[in-house]
Enzyme design. Structure first.
Site, mmCIF file in Angstrom:
data_model
loop_
_atom_site.group_PDB
_atom_site.id
_atom_site.type_symbol
_atom_site.label_atom_id
_atom_site.label_comp_id
_atom_site.label_asym_id
_atom_site.label_seq_id
_atom_site.Cartn_x
_atom_site.Cartn_y
_atom_site.Cartn_z
ATOM 1 N N GLU A 48 10.156 -12.345 -2.800
ATOM 2 C CA GLU A 48 10.638 -12.660 -1.451
ATOM 3 C C GLU A 48 11.749 -13.690 -1.622
ATOM 4 O O GLU A 48 11.548 -14.885 -1.502
ATOM 5 C CB GLU A 48 9.483 -13.198 -0.592
ATOM 6 N N HIS A 91 0.828 -1.207 0.000
ATOM 7 C CA HIS A 91 0.000 0.000 0.000
ATOM 8 C C HIS A 91 0.862 1.257 0.000
ATOM 9 O O HIS A 91 0.437 2.307 -0.476
ATOM 10 C CB HIS A 91 -0.942 0.012 1.207
ATOM 11 N N GLU A 100 20.147 -20.616 0.730
ATOM 12 C CA GLU A 100 19.052 -21.118 -0.097
ATOM 13 C C GLU A 100 18.182 -19.975 -0.612
ATOM 14 O O GLU A 100 16.952 -20.045 -0.630
ATOM 15 C CB GLU A 100 18.207 -22.148 0.670
ATOM 16 N N GLU A 117 14.903 -19.023 -15.398
ATOM 17 C CA GLU A 117 15.957 -19.090 -16.405
ATOM 18 C C GLU A 117 15.541 -19.861 -17.654
ATOM 19 O O GLU A 117 16.240 -19.816 -18.674
ATOM 20 C CB GLU A 117 17.208 -19.729 -15.808
ATOM 21 N N GLU A 128 6.501 -19.550 -10.700
ATOM 22 C CA GLU A 128 6.737 -20.490 -9.607
ATOM 23 C C GLU A 128 7.082 -21.845 -10.208
ATOM 24 O O GLU A 128 6.340 -22.379 -11.032
ATOM 25 C CB GLU A 128 5.492 -20.600 -8.714
ATOM 26 N N GLY A 162 9.334 -16.348 -7.965
ATOM 27 C CA GLY A 162 9.144 -17.274 -6.856
ATOM 28 C C GLY A 162 7.833 -16.987 -6.156
ATOM 29 O O GLY A 162 7.791 -16.732 -4.956
#
Length: 366
Positions: free
Chosen positions: A157, A76, A166, A142, A113, A91
């Site tokens: 994220e 927002h 990771e 990729e 995803e 992701g």
């Protein structure tokens, strides 16, 4: 190594969980680093610590931290960056960030995803009536091609434990270089890694020193292995012995993949007479393109997140007096065999009234 109840990362598990409309940093130094003023009421710090204590003492899982706090997500604050823009969600996980962007008025959102969660995200998008705005693409960034040549905004994220374990940073940078317009933005666009030192005698004695004598048997070889594995856990702010120092700042809009490997010095000053059993690393994330600086901290004095903190136990028990300094350097690099793993080299020394130590230790986040 994670002593918490739930050490696994949720898909898309936390940008929104910890983001407030104003960023609360762990120290004045961090606030200065991003050139902002922190406006808090006199009781704000106590309220934050009480809230954090309530979360730490509860039976919440990382999923609870995640979903309970989405109402605090800073989209927002950055809606003017998203409205009428083409957005790429790298992701995407459940697609929650894509939904926020669609609700904020994005022209179109492409949610990438690679896991089976993409199928669920597609159902979630349909169930919420955003199929005409959000396109879920199942595959690796990729390896896929977008239906458009460029995007205006990339949101992700990407952060892992210790910021870089990771993580999906290289994937975000790949997407940035391939699809982002010259005047486009990455959200969040800045991340910083910080370090402090703690007293933690009880846990170290119970879980690490324990291996010196197991029912009368010497199993110290396991202790050596345990010492090399950083612990992901929530640290009590009362354990902190020194100040907190900035180690590294990353500008996601400009950095290269190689910038995630670095060697940096540190100097920690004791704020009381105590022992030091471990160093603790945590990170802050911010959205600097917003009208108000927005973001969150994963530090011990901030509200608990599923990232918790990363604890590096020292071979030595350091006795330190108020005002004395622990100095050293930290080298961080992706593991050569598995770049998603992290190798850490820690050098530290102290020349105090009660303790003189100089040592190098190696850690592996696997």
């Amino acid at each position: 190594m994670d002593r918490g109840k739930d050490g696994n990362r949720d898909a898309n598990g936390g940008l929104a969980e910890a983001t407030a409309s104003r960023l609360r940093f762990d120290s004045d130094e961090e606030a200065e680093e991003v050139e902002m003023e922190v406006e808090e009421s006199p009781d704000a710090e106590g309220e934050d610590e009480q809230a954090a204590a309530e979360v730490i003492g509860s039976d919440k899982t990382s999923a609870d931290y995640y979903f309970d706090s989405y109402s605090h997500f800073g989209i927002h604050e950055s809606s003017f960056l998203i409205k009428d823009k083409i957005v790429l969600d790298v992701g995407a996980g459940t697609g929650i960030l894509s939904l926020f962007c669609a609700k904020a008025g994005a022209k179109h959102v492409y949610a990438i995803e690679c896991s089976q969660m993409a199928d669920m995200a597609n159902e979630i998008v349909k169930a919420n009536g955003y199929s005409n705005v959000i396109t879920v693409i199942k595959g690796k960034v990729e390896e896929i091609e977008l239906p458009v040549p460029k995007v205006d905004v990339i949101i992700s994220e990407w952060m892992g434990y210790f910021l870089l374990f990771e993580n999906m940073l290289n994937t975000v940078l790949y997407a940035r270089d391939k699809w982002l317009t010259d005047d486009g933005v990455v959200l969040p666009d800045r991340a910083s890694l910080h370090l402090t030192a703690i007293e933690d005698a009880e846990y170290k004695e119970d879980k690490i020193e324990f291996w010196n004598n197991v029912y009368g048997f010497d199993m110290s070889c396991i202790k050596k292995q345990a010492m090399m594995e950083p612990l992901v856990d929530t640290v009590d702010a009362n354990q902190i012995v020194t100040n907190c120092r900035l180690l590294k700042t990353m500008d996601i809009s400009k950095m290269t993949p190689g910038d995630a490997s670095f060697t940096v010095p540190f100097k920690l000053t004791a704020q009381r007479n105590d022992y030091i059993h471990a160093l603790v690393a945590y990170f802050d994330v911010s959205f600097t393109k917003c009208h108000k600086l927005t973001g969150f901290s994963t530090g011990p004095r901030s509200k608990a997140t599923h990232w918790k903190q990363t604890v590096l136990y020292l071979e030595d028990v350091i006795t330190i007096c108020e005002g004395e300094t622990l100095t050293g350097s930290m080298t961080v690099a992706p593991n050569e065999k598995n770049p998603r793993d992290i190798d850490i080299k820690l050098k530290y020394s102290i020349n105090g009234h009660r303790c003189q130590v100089s040592r190098t230790q190696f850690y592996k986040m696997r």
